[in-house]
Motif scaffolding. Structure first.
Motif, PDB file in Angstrom:
ATOM      1  N   HIS A 262       5.307 -23.755 -53.195  1.00  0.00           N
ATOM      2  CA  HIS A 262       4.999 -25.130 -53.617  1.00  0.00           C
ATOM      3  C   HIS A 262       4.282 -25.139 -54.974  1.00  0.00           C
ATOM      4  O   HIS A 262       3.156 -25.628 -55.089  1.00  0.00           O
ATOM      5  N   PRO A 263       4.928 -24.613 -56.013  1.00  0.00           N
ATOM      6  CA  PRO A 263       4.240 -24.384 -57.291  1.00  0.00           C
ATOM      7  C   PRO A 263       3.823 -25.655 -58.029  1.00  0.00           C
ATOM      8  O   PRO A 263       3.000 -25.578 -58.941  1.00  0.00           O
ATOM      9  N   TRP A 264       4.375 -26.808 -57.668  1.00  0.00           N
ATOM     10  CA  TRP A 264       3.963 -28.041 -58.351  1.00  0.00           C
ATOM     11  C   TRP A 264       2.485 -28.332 -58.143  1.00  0.00           C
ATOM     12  O   TRP A 264       1.852 -28.964 -58.966  1.00  0.00           O
ATOM     13  N   ARG A 265       1.921 -27.839 -57.024  1.00  0.00           N
ATOM     14  CA  ARG A 265       0.484 -28.035 -56.806  1.00  0.00           C
ATOM     15  C   ARG A 265      -0.327 -27.271 -57.844  1.00  0.00           C
ATOM     16  O   ARG A 265      -1.389 -27.731 -58.271  1.00  0.00           O
ATOM     17  N   THR A 266       0.177 -26.101 -58.227  1.00  0.00           N
ATOM     18  CA  THR A 266      -0.496 -25.334 -59.274  1.00  0.00           C
ATOM     19  C   THR A 266      -0.486 -26.096 -60.587  1.00  0.00           C
ATOM     20  O   THR A 266      -1.502 -26.162 -61.292  1.00  0.00           O
ATOM     21  N   LEU A 267       0.670 -26.672 -60.928  1.00  0.00           N
ATOM     22  CA  LEU A 267       0.770 -27.422 -62.180  1.00  0.00           C
ATOM     23  C   LEU A 267      -0.132 -28.653 -62.177  1.00  0.00           C
ATOM     24  O   LEU A 267      -0.804 -28.955 -63.170  1.00  0.00           O
ATOM     25  N   LEU A 268      -0.178 -29.367 -61.044  1.00  0.00           N
ATOM     26  CA  LEU A 268      -0.960 -30.603 -60.980  1.00  0.00           C
ATOM     27  C   LEU A 268      -2.459 -30.342 -61.019  1.00  0.00           C
ATOM     28  O   LEU A 268      -3.226 -31.160 -61.546  1.00  0.00           O
ATOM     29  N   ASN A 269      -2.905 -29.213 -60.473  1.00  0.00           N
ATOM     30  CA  ASN A 269      -4.332 -28.917 -60.386  1.00  0.00           C
ATOM     31  C   ASN A 269      -4.861 -28.084 -61.545  1.00  0.00           C
ATOM     32  O   ASN A 269      -5.992 -27.620 -61.519  1.00  0.00           O
ATOM     33  N   MET A 270      -4.042 -27.894 -62.564  1.00  0.00           N
ATOM     34  CA  MET A 270      -4.423 -27.019 -63.669  1.00  0.00           C
ATOM     35  C   MET A 270      -4.615 -27.836 -64.943  1.00  0.00           C
ATOM     36  O   MET A 270      -3.815 -28.719 -65.251  1.00  0.00           O
ATOM     37  N   PRO A 271      -5.679 -27.576 -65.709  1.00  0.00           N
ATOM     38  CA  PRO A 271      -5.870 -28.295 -66.980  1.00  0.00           C
ATOM     39  C   PRO A 271      -4.763 -27.957 -67.972  1.00  0.00           C
ATOM     40  O   PRO A 271      -4.132 -26.896 -67.898  1.00  0.00           O
ATOM     41  N   TRP A 272      -4.542 -28.863 -68.914  1.00  0.00           N
ATOM     42  CA  TRP A 272      -3.445 -28.709 -69.863  1.00  0.00           C
ATOM     43  C   TRP A 272      -3.549 -27.415 -70.656  1.00  0.00           C
ATOM     44  O   TRP A 272      -2.533 -26.771 -70.952  1.00  0.00           O
ATOM     45  N   ALA A 273      -4.759 -26.984 -70.988  1.00  0.00           N
ATOM     46  CA  ALA A 273      -4.924 -25.765 -71.783  1.00  0.00           C
ATOM     47  C   ALA A 273      -4.312 -24.558 -71.069  1.00  0.00           C
ATOM     48  O   ALA A 273      -3.764 -23.656 -71.715  1.00  0.00           O
TER      49      ALA A 273
END
Length: 297
Positions: free
Chosen positions: A62-73
């Motif tokens: 479920h990698p979208w959770r990683t993207l959503l919880n990570m700052p843009w930097a």
């Protein structure tokens, strides 16, 4: 609790084991891909590889959770890795479609050898590097025959492979399973990147179940198992050591040739295997392994 138990089990397995698994499957994938070339376009095969791997990571991590919880930097690193994965696969398949696999492998091998050279800070490691490079060169059975554009794709694949190793180590620094989650997120980005290039070429296979299964096999053997193995190894090996270990790839190809294709290695190939083994045995780590407790990606 369950995640902690899994992490403990992984920690008890030497990182070299994960790398060896990755090395073996690294060449099983192209074997499946060759079967697809006669039915769908080269870019279609590359799309199948990325798409099937992205689907498996999506269902598993479920990698979208990683993207959503990570700052843009930090997302920028995953964005860069995703683009690199897509373009690396495109260039690799465009190269092997017209050049011998050994030639493409030899050119690709220049990348990790360069990275290993940057980390070879002792005479012992320099000798190890020379042995591994010589062995890899013998094993790849280089034959320079092809159009200039074919070599452009081969050298571009080499450059992207170097970037993959560098960026892969960046996402592995925060622990094995965090690295796999970030790899899954990067694979989704790779799918978005490659779809405009390869989806049309993959359409002829969509109504043929056997071709779809072959495409999924390419993704599992070429992207899921090797890249996960790489993450588990990268999290605990210095970059230069990992790069030197990549010299095992030509040796693993020779071993698969014996076991699967019954291709008995020549005298030069046997010498190459021994040189690679000697180089890896002689190499001594001089860097500090990645700190799994770092939180800077």
């Amino acid at each position: 609790m369950f995640q902690t138990r899994k992490t403990g089990m992984v920690a008890r397995i030497p990182p070299h084991v994960f790398f060896l698994v990755s090395a073996v499957f690294h060449y099983l994938g192209p074997a499946c891909a060759v079967l697809l070339f006669s039915s769908i376009s080269v870019l279609g095969v590359a799309w199948f590889r990325i798409a099937s791997a992205a689907l498996i990571f999506a269902l598993w991590r479920h990698p979208w959770r990683t993207l959503l919880n990570m700052p843009w930097a930090k997302r920028r690193i995953l964005l860069a890795l995703g683009i690199v994965l897509a373009l690396m696969n495109v260039c690799f398949y465009l190269a092997i479609a017209h050049l011998p696999l050994g030639t493409v492998g030899a050119i690709e091998f220049l990348g990790p050898i360069t990275l290993a050279a940057l980390g070879a800070r002792t005479p012992r490691n320099i000798v190890a590097l020379v042995l591994a490079a010589a062995g890899g060169w013998l094993l790849t059975d280089v034959r320079f025959a092809g159009q200039p554009l074919d070599f452009v794709f081969a050298f571009a694949n080499c450059a992207f492979f170097m970037l993959y190793v560098i960026l892969g180590h960046r996402i592995a620094q925060d622990g094995e399973f965090n690295g796999i989650d970030r790899l899954g997120a990067s694979m989704l980005i790779a799918l978005i990147t490659i779809t405009p290039l390869g989806f049309t070429g993959a359409l002829p296979a969509m109504t043929q179940p056997l071709l779809i299964l072959a495409g999924i096999g390419v993704g599992i053997c070429s992207s899921v198992i090797p890249y996960v193995g790489d993450q588990l190894a990268m999290a605990r090996l210095p970059r230069a050591t990992f790069a030197l270990f990549l010299s095992l790839l030509p040796a693993s190809a020779a071993l698969i040739g014996v076991l699967v294709l019954h291709q008995i290695p020549s005298t030069l190939e046997i010498i190459g295997i021994l040189l690679v083994a000697g180089g890896i045995a002689l190499h001594k780590e001089v860097e500090t392994a990645p700190d799994n407790h770092k939180k800077n990606l």
